[in-house]
Design a protein around this motif. Structure first.
Motif, PDB file in Angstrom:
ATOM      1  N   CYS A 147      18.096  43.458  40.799  1.00  0.00           N
ATOM      2  CA  CYS A 147      18.890  42.548  41.617  1.00  0.00           C
ATOM      3  C   CYS A 147      17.991  41.418  42.105  1.00  0.00           C
ATOM      4  O   CYS A 147      16.844  41.647  42.470  1.00  0.00           O
ATOM      5  CB  CYS A 147      19.473  43.304  42.808  1.00  0.00           C
ATOM      6  SG  CYS A 147      20.545  42.243  43.790  1.00  0.00           S
ATOM      7  N   ASN A 149      19.030  39.330  44.599  1.00  0.00           N
ATOM      8  CA  ASN A 149      19.645  38.785  45.817  1.00  0.00           C
ATOM      9  C   ASN A 149      18.836  38.954  47.097  1.00  0.00           C
ATOM     10  O   ASN A 149      19.000  38.197  48.033  1.00  0.00           O
ATOM     11  CB  ASN A 149      21.040  39.375  45.996  1.00  0.00           C
ATOM     12  CG  ASN A 149      21.981  38.777  44.978  1.00  0.00           C
ATOM     13  OD1 ASN A 149      21.939  37.584  44.715  1.00  0.00           O
ATOM     14  ND2 ASN A 149      22.795  39.601  44.365  1.00  0.00           N
ATOM     15  N   PHE A 150      18.043  39.968  47.176  1.00  0.00           N
ATOM     16  CA  PHE A 150      17.196  40.174  48.353  1.00  0.00           C
ATOM     17  C   PHE A 150      17.973  40.084  49.670  1.00  0.00           C
ATOM     18  O   PHE A 150      17.608  39.328  50.570  1.00  0.00           O
ATOM     19  CB  PHE A 150      16.008  39.197  48.350  1.00  0.00           C
ATOM     20  CG  PHE A 150      15.035  39.492  47.231  1.00  0.00           C
ATOM     21  CD1 PHE A 150      14.022  40.429  47.407  1.00  0.00           C
ATOM     22  CD2 PHE A 150      15.156  38.854  46.000  1.00  0.00           C
ATOM     23  CE1 PHE A 150      13.138  40.718  46.362  1.00  0.00           C
ATOM     24  CE2 PHE A 150      14.287  39.142  44.960  1.00  0.00           C
ATOM     25  CZ  PHE A 150      13.272  40.074  45.152  1.00  0.00           C
ATOM     26  N   CYS A 151      19.039  40.835  49.769  1.00  0.00           N
ATOM     27  CA  CYS A 151      19.697  40.976  51.070  1.00  0.00           C
ATOM     28  C   CYS A 151      18.633  41.530  52.018  1.00  0.00           C
ATOM     29  O   CYS A 151      17.832  42.387  51.620  1.00  0.00           O
ATOM     30  CB  CYS A 151      20.876  41.939  50.963  1.00  0.00           C
ATOM     31  SG  CYS A 151      22.101  41.342  49.778  1.00  0.00           S
ATOM     32  N   TYR A 153      18.299  43.605  54.299  1.00  0.00           N
ATOM     33  CA  TYR A 153      18.199  45.024  54.674  1.00  0.00           C
ATOM     34  C   TYR A 153      17.925  45.933  53.471  1.00  0.00           C
ATOM     35  O   TYR A 153      17.748  47.131  53.623  1.00  0.00           O
ATOM     36  CB  TYR A 153      19.523  45.492  55.317  1.00  0.00           C
ATOM     37  CG  TYR A 153      20.723  45.176  54.443  1.00  0.00           C
ATOM     38  CD1 TYR A 153      21.093  46.011  53.401  1.00  0.00           C
ATOM     39  CD2 TYR A 153      21.454  44.009  54.632  1.00  0.00           C
ATOM     40  CE1 TYR A 153      22.157  45.706  52.575  1.00  0.00           C
ATOM     41  CE2 TYR A 153      22.516  43.690  53.807  1.00  0.00           C
ATOM     42  CZ  TYR A 153      22.859  44.546  52.791  1.00  0.00           C
ATOM     43  OH  TYR A 153      23.906  44.222  51.963  1.00  0.00           O
ATOM     44  N   CYS A 154      17.902  45.353  52.260  1.00  0.00           N
ATOM     45  CA  CYS A 154      18.030  46.206  51.066  1.00  0.00           C
ATOM     46  C   CYS A 154      16.718  46.372  50.306  1.00  0.00           C
ATOM     47  O   CYS A 154      15.986  45.405  50.053  1.00  0.00           O
ATOM     48  CB  CYS A 154      19.098  45.615  50.150  1.00  0.00           C
ATOM     49  SG  CYS A 154      19.371  46.611  48.683  1.00  0.00           S
ATOM     50  N   VAL A 156      16.598  47.670  47.201  1.00  0.00           N
ATOM     51  CA  VAL A 156      16.842  47.737  45.755  1.00  0.00           C
ATOM     52  C   VAL A 156      15.990  46.759  44.920  1.00  0.00           C
ATOM     53  O   VAL A 156      15.362  47.170  43.940  1.00  0.00           O
ATOM     54  CB  VAL A 156      18.351  47.579  45.439  1.00  0.00           C
ATOM     55  CG1 VAL A 156      18.591  47.296  43.958  1.00  0.00           C
ATOM     56  CG2 VAL A 156      19.098  48.840  45.846  1.00  0.00           C
ATOM     57  N   PRO A 157      15.911  45.466  45.297  1.00  0.00           N
ATOM     58  CA  PRO A 157      15.115  44.566  44.443  1.00  0.00           C
ATOM     59  C   PRO A 157      13.652  44.991  44.343  1.00  0.00           C
ATOM     60  O   PRO A 157      12.986  44.667  43.358  1.00  0.00           O
ATOM     61  CB  PRO A 157      15.243  43.205  45.145  1.00  0.00           C
ATOM     62  CG  PRO A 157      16.501  43.307  45.943  1.00  0.00           C
ATOM     63  CD  PRO A 157      16.571  44.741  46.396  1.00  0.00           C
ATOM     64  N   GLN A 191      23.724  46.394  39.650  1.00  0.00           N
ATOM     65  CA  GLN A 191      23.681  46.134  41.093  1.00  0.00           C
ATOM     66  C   GLN A 191      24.538  44.920  41.436  1.00  0.00           C
ATOM     67  O   GLN A 191      25.065  44.815  42.523  1.00  0.00           O
ATOM     68  CB  GLN A 191      22.240  45.893  41.549  1.00  0.00           C
ATOM     69  CG  GLN A 191      21.613  47.105  42.198  1.00  0.00           C
ATOM     70  CD  GLN A 191      21.115  48.091  41.166  1.00  0.00           C
ATOM     71  OE1 GLN A 191      20.639  47.688  40.124  1.00  0.00           O
ATOM     72  NE2 GLN A 191      21.229  49.366  41.449  1.00  0.00           N
ATOM     73  N   HIS A 227      29.149  41.158  43.760  1.00  0.00           N
ATOM     74  CA  HIS A 227      28.680  40.430  44.940  1.00  0.00           C
ATOM     75  C   HIS A 227      29.640  39.268  45.183  1.00  0.00           C
ATOM     76  O   HIS A 227      29.922  38.499  44.260  1.00  0.00           O
ATOM     77  CB  HIS A 227      27.266  39.905  44.696  1.00  0.00           C
ATOM     78  CG  HIS A 227      26.589  39.430  45.941  1.00  0.00           C
ATOM     79  ND1 HIS A 227      27.090  38.407  46.707  1.00  0.00           N
ATOM     80  CD2 HIS A 227      25.474  39.857  46.580  1.00  0.00           C
ATOM     81  CE1 HIS A 227      26.299  38.216  47.753  1.00  0.00           C
ATOM     82  NE2 HIS A 227      25.311  39.088  47.695  1.00  0.00           N
ATOM     83  N   ARG A 266      23.264  37.277  52.935  1.00  0.00           N
ATOM     84  CA  ARG A 266      24.304  37.613  51.962  1.00  0.00           C
ATOM     85  C   ARG A 266      24.827  36.382  51.205  1.00  0.00           C
ATOM     86  O   ARG A 266      25.565  36.527  50.232  1.00  0.00           O
ATOM     87  CB  ARG A 266      25.470  38.327  52.667  1.00  0.00           C
ATOM     88  CG  ARG A 266      25.127  39.731  53.140  1.00  0.00           C
ATOM     89  CD  ARG A 266      24.994  40.702  51.979  1.00  0.00           C
ATOM     90  NE  ARG A 266      26.267  40.992  51.347  1.00  0.00           N
ATOM     91  CZ  ARG A 266      26.384  41.715  50.239  1.00  0.00           C
ATOM     92  NH1 ARG A 266      25.315  42.197  49.620  1.00  0.00           N
ATOM     93  NH2 ARG A 266      27.569  41.956  49.720  1.00  0.00           N
TER      94      ARG A 266
HETATM   95  S1  SF4 Z   1      22.669  44.909  48.795  1.00  0.00           S
HETATM   96 FE1  SF4 Z   1      23.252  44.718  46.640  1.00  0.00          FE
HETATM   97  S2  SF4 Z   1      23.169  42.510  46.242  1.00  0.00           S
HETATM   98 FE2  SF4 Z   1      21.978  42.862  48.123  1.00  0.00          FE
HETATM   99  S3  SF4 Z   1      19.847  43.126  47.435  1.00  0.00           S
HETATM  100 FE3  SF4 Z   1      20.781  45.154  47.587  1.00  0.00          FE
HETATM  101  S4  SF4 Z   1      21.518  45.602  45.501  1.00  0.00           S
HETATM  102 FE4  SF4 Z   1      21.154  43.379  45.633  1.00  0.00          FE
END
Ligand code: SF4
Length: 434
Positions: A147, A149-151, A153-154, A156-157, A191, A227, A266
């Motif tokens: 991903c 996007n680098f939200c 709080y997240c 995942v990236p 994602q 998204h 976001r």
């Molecule tokens: S919340 Fe979803 S869109 Fe945002 S960084 Fe995490 S995986 Fe990516």
């Protein structure tokens, strides 16, 4: 994504000659597929791994000690540290090194070498790895990983890396293979599926991918996750145009407050989200919308939270996954100071859950008296004479198993069910015959 990775792990272990057993006590090898998106799951996982130490190997096992492997996001993030923290863990592998698991297990069996591999093997999809699908009639189909996007709080990236798309041809070929093998439902995974192809082709090509997969003859097509900033008009139109695309969309909104959305990075506003909902409902009036919501993000005021509740009522979600914010180390939000007292967050969370349940019930009520096409998945957990399946809108449906039919004949088929009773989380009715 983890479920799909777990199917690949099962497939690879079976190719090595392993057989699946239902309990840890009976297992010589245990593989944990992990997720670090939320703190609660991580805490539970570490508890489970620690307690494995006390579970003796099965009688007759050729091993003096059970082999424990940890994969997925936590394997990627913590690597060697896990071997130090848990001396009874033998193998650690990351999100991009799934394919190295069989080799590591073999070395572990022959030489008792403890190893970790979090390297990025260029094949992020490992599409040629054996897969043991959980159900013959359904397939997860990853179309991209990572991903961009680098939200705020997240995590995942940081653990799944940047977006990497497969080629359209590769995905369509795999989909066709599933259709030819009798699969009824394909769920595309990523994602952020809406940006599929951007890294590879310079522009997203998700709508085109949906059309190509629809043309394979698949009966039911779904996808997760979208998204809101990337959901295009072409993808919205696909809900009206494509025969196989089921009328259900998961579109996380996270917060109804523009101020919080900005702090979350976001990249959309409440007004933009609502404009998408209006377009979606116009394209597909029967669409079921589900979402994710975070409660208690740093700095969230009662007014911000009120805006979130308003969104829930305004959209009329069929389902919402609600989460209490938990800081993930290494993310920008983890540095934010204005965290909220636990009691306030819990009270808001409870209010939100009650609201979500009301909306879910309202959505399900609309199915009363209607006949729905239900893909049979198995029997109800509570009663083996009751079949359980999914409606096109992804609602769980129960119906009494007809006396003259065996559940094995029905699993993976689509049957008409007339809905007689609606509850918050499921519908029940009767299989219509003839
Ligand atoms: S919340 Fe979803 S869109 Fe945002 S960084 Fe995490 S995986 Fe990516």
């Amino acid at each position: 994504m983890n479920k799909h990775d777990a199917e690949r792990v099962s497939g690879m272990l079976e190719a090595l000659g392993a057989v699946h057993v239902p309990t840890l006590e009976e297992a010589d090898i245990a593989v944990f597929m992990t997720c670090c998106v939320r703190e609660a799951a991580e805490v539970r996982l570490f508890g489970q791994i620690a307690s494995c130490k006390n579970v003796p190997v099965r009688t007759g096992s050729p091993l003096a000690q059970r082999i424990i492997a940890i994969g997925g996001c936590i394997g990627e993030r913590d690597g060697d540290e896990l071997l130090t923290r848990f001396p009874h863990v033998s193998v650690v592998f990351g999100t991009h090194s799934l394919a190295s698991l069989p080799g590591m297990l073999k070395r572990c069996l022959s030489d008792r070498v403890r190893q970790s591999d979090t390297s990025d093997t260029a094949d992020a999809f490992s599409t040629d790895l054996p897969t043991k699908r959980e159900h013959a009639w359904a397939a997860w189909l990853p179309i991209m990983t990572g991903c961009d996007n680098f939200c705020s709080y997240c995590i995942v990236p940081y653990v799944r890396g940047r977006e990497r798309s497969r080629t359209i041809e590769d995905v369509v070929t795999e989909a066709q293979r599933y259709v030819d093998a009798g699969v009824k439902e394909i769920t595309l995974l990523g994602q952020n599926v809406n940006s599929f192809g951007r890294d590879r082709y310079g522009a997203p090509r998700f709508a085109e991918l949906l059309q190509r997969i629809d043309a394979t003859g698949i009966e039911r097509l779904r996808f997760v996750t979208s998204h809101p900033k990337d959901l295009s008009d072409e993808v919205i139109a696909a809900f009206a145009d494509l025969r196989s695309l089921m009328p259900a969309l998961h579109l996380p909104f996270q917060s109804g407050s523009d101020r919080i959305l900005q702090a979350m990075n976001r990249s959309y506003t409440r007004a933009h989200y609502l404009s998408l909902i209006a377009k979606l409902k116009q394209a597909c009036p029967s669409l079921a919308l589900s979402t994710d919501i975070i409660v208690g993000f740093p700095g969230e005021t009662e007014e911000d939270f009120g805006a979130t509740c308003e969104m829930v009522c305004q959209v009329g979600f069929s389902q919402a996954f609600t989460f209490i914010y938990s800081p993930r180390s290494g993310t920008p939000a983890a540095q934010m100071r204005d965290t909220l007292p636990r009691e306030i967050v819990q009270e808001r969370f409870d209010r939100l859950v009650a609201l979500v349940q009301e909306e879910a019930y309202r959505f399900n009520r609309a199915a009363q008296g209607r006949t729905l096409a239900v893909l049979v998945e198995g029997v109800s957990k509570r009663d083996a004479r009751v079949l359980a399946g999914k409606s096109p809108q992804n609602q769980t449906v129960h119906a009494a198993l007809p006396d003259d039919l065996d559940i094995e004949q029905l699993i993976g088929t689509i049957v008409p069910v007339r809905i007689d009773e609606t509850k918050t989380w499921y519908l029940s009715g009767e299989v219509m015959r003839g």
